[in-house]
Write an enzyme that holds these catalytic residues in place. Structure first.
Site, PDB file in Angstrom:
ATOM      1  N   GLN A   1      -7.792   8.730  -4.549  1.00 24.73           N
ATOM      2  CA  GLN A   1      -6.497   9.408  -4.523  1.00 24.73           C
ATOM      3  C   GLN A   1      -6.314  10.264  -5.781  1.00 24.73           C
ATOM      4  O   GLN A   1      -6.463   9.779  -6.894  1.00 24.73           O
ATOM      5  CB  GLN A   1      -5.381   8.348  -4.417  1.00 24.73           C
ATOM      6  CG  GLN A   1      -4.005   8.909  -4.200  1.00 24.73           C
ATOM      7  CD  GLN A   1      -3.842   9.612  -2.864  1.00 24.73           C
ATOM      8  OE1 GLN A   1      -4.247   9.132  -1.827  1.00 24.73           O
ATOM      9  NE2 GLN A   1      -3.262  10.802  -2.897  1.00 24.73           N
TER      10      GLN A   1
ATOM     11  N   LYS B   1      -2.126   5.479   4.279  1.00 23.06           N
ATOM     12  CA  LYS B   1      -3.525   5.535   4.732  1.00 23.06           C
ATOM     13  C   LYS B   1      -3.967   4.171   5.236  1.00 23.06           C
ATOM     14  O   LYS B   1      -4.668   4.061   6.239  1.00 23.06           O
ATOM     15  CB  LYS B   1      -4.422   6.040   3.592  1.00 23.06           C
ATOM     16  CG  LYS B   1      -4.276   7.539   3.409  1.00 23.06           C
ATOM     17  CD  LYS B   1      -4.842   8.071   2.115  1.00 23.06           C
ATOM     18  CE  LYS B   1      -4.459   9.556   1.980  1.00 23.06           C
ATOM     19  NZ  LYS B   1      -4.700  10.118   0.676  1.00 23.06           N
TER      20      LYS B   1
ATOM     21  N   ASP C   1     -13.053  13.273   2.435  1.00 25.55           N
ATOM     22  CA  ASP C   1     -12.111  14.319   2.015  1.00 25.55           C
ATOM     23  C   ASP C   1     -12.789  15.689   2.081  1.00 25.55           C
ATOM     24  O   ASP C   1     -12.117  16.718   2.017  1.00 25.55           O
ATOM     25  CB  ASP C   1     -11.680  14.070   0.559  1.00 25.55           C
ATOM     26  CG  ASP C   1     -10.277  13.508   0.467  1.00 25.55           C
ATOM     27  OD1 ASP C   1      -9.518  13.668   1.433  1.00 25.55           O
ATOM     28  OD2 ASP C   1      -9.948  12.927  -0.585  1.00 25.55           O
TER      29      ASP C   1
END
Ligand code: NDP
Length: 286
Positions: A97, A53, A120
């Protein structure tokens, strides 16, 4: 033989588009999209995802912050960090995460991220928006699948689509996005009876189960599009999907490999969402 859907190619196409848009945004407004990635603990797969990322941020010209916190970080400490990032002008997207250590409640953490920075698209507000079809961000993996279909000119409208798996991050939103495209969608799970009979109806079959070799050739309708979301690490260290690829490719019309299919799309869509968030910030200012 099925045509292989090349997720690396499509993800590069999207990242290049994001990079060009980012450049333009910087030149016109001085705004640089910013993403913060938080990792708690030392899960090796998660460390790789976080590194990827960060690299994608560099590629797209984003500002990025990454936080690698120890396993014993308390929920309160994590909430404090998120609070600071919520207030940071430099940060447009916050990604925590998963999975988190057991003593931290993931939903509590997700709900603490401001909806406009929830790139997200996991928190209640964004999930609700997806249900209504009025969203700013789409969850990255299902959105990536939709981009793959679009790139290969596979129209879901009017098709029988079967999604195997009903998780909040993949299966359910995947079904919703296909429904928004006017597909007829069936969602299967571990209690589905006679799964092969259902999957054999699919013109587009999406598997998000997490079991290697789970989708066998006899579960696929000849000519179907097969999308394999699964990422499974084998004892030899290799990664494979849910689909028995070698047999399935003899039957399907299109198929995603693992690795190199859906996986790279998830990061590309995260970049896309972060850019969208930066653009929305500008809109709110004006
Ligand atoms: P979950 O474990 O949360 O969900 C798995 C789903 O599979 C559940 O809904 C479960 O049903 C269903 N399932 C399990 N066994 C069966 C069975 N025998 N028959 C039918 N359905 C079954 O996983 P995720 O959704 O988080 O992830 C799925 C896979 O996708 C994993 O391999 C994960 O690593 C991968 N993944 C890949 C991403 C990418 O970037 N490509 C991103 C995110 C995930 P039930 O609800 O009844 O238990």
């Amino acid at each position: 033989m099925a045509q292989k859907i090349d997720g690396k190619e499509v993800s590069l196409f999207i990242k290049d588009r994001v990079k060009a848009d980012t450049n333009e945004l910087k030149t016109m407004t001085g705004i640089v999209p910013g993403l913060a990635v938080i990792l708690v603990g030392s899960d090796s797969a998660s460390q790789i995802y976080v590194r990827n990322k960060k690299q994608a941020c560099e590629y797209c010209g984003f500002y990025s912050e990454s936080y690698e916190l120890p396993e014993d970080t308390t929920q309160e400490q994590l909430l404090e960090l998120i609070d600071a990032l919520n207030k940071s002008e430099k940060i447009d997207g916050i990604l925590v995460q998963m999975p988190l250590p057991k003593h931290i409640n993931p939903q509590t953490i997700i709900e603490c991220i401001l909806p406009e920075k929830d790139v997200d698209a996991f928190n209640f507000v964004n999930v609700g928006r997806i249900m209504l079809g009025e969203y700013n961000f789409l969850p990255c993996t299902p959105a990536g699948v939709m981009e793959l279909l679009k790139y290969y000119k596979i129209d879901a409208c009017g098709k029988e689509c079967v999604v195997v798996g009903r998780s909040n991050i993949v299966g359910k939103p995947m079904a919703m996005l296909l429904l928004h495209e006017n597909a007829t969608v069936t969602v299967c799970h571990s209690k589905t009876s006679d799964l092969p009979a259902v999957t054999r109806r699919a013109d587009i079959l999406v598997s998000a189960v997490g079991k290697p070799g789970f989708i066998t050739a006899d579960m696929i309708k000849p000519g179907a599009v097969v999308i394999d979301v699964g990422i499974n690490r084998m004892p030899n260290g290799k990664i494979c999907g849910d689909v028995d690829f070698n047999e399935a490719e003899k039957i399907a019309s299109f198929i995603t490999p693992v690795p190199g299919g859906v996986g790279p799309m998830t990061i590309a869509m995260l970049m896309q969402n972060t850019l969208t968030s930066a653009k929305l910030k500008l809109k709110r200012r004006n």
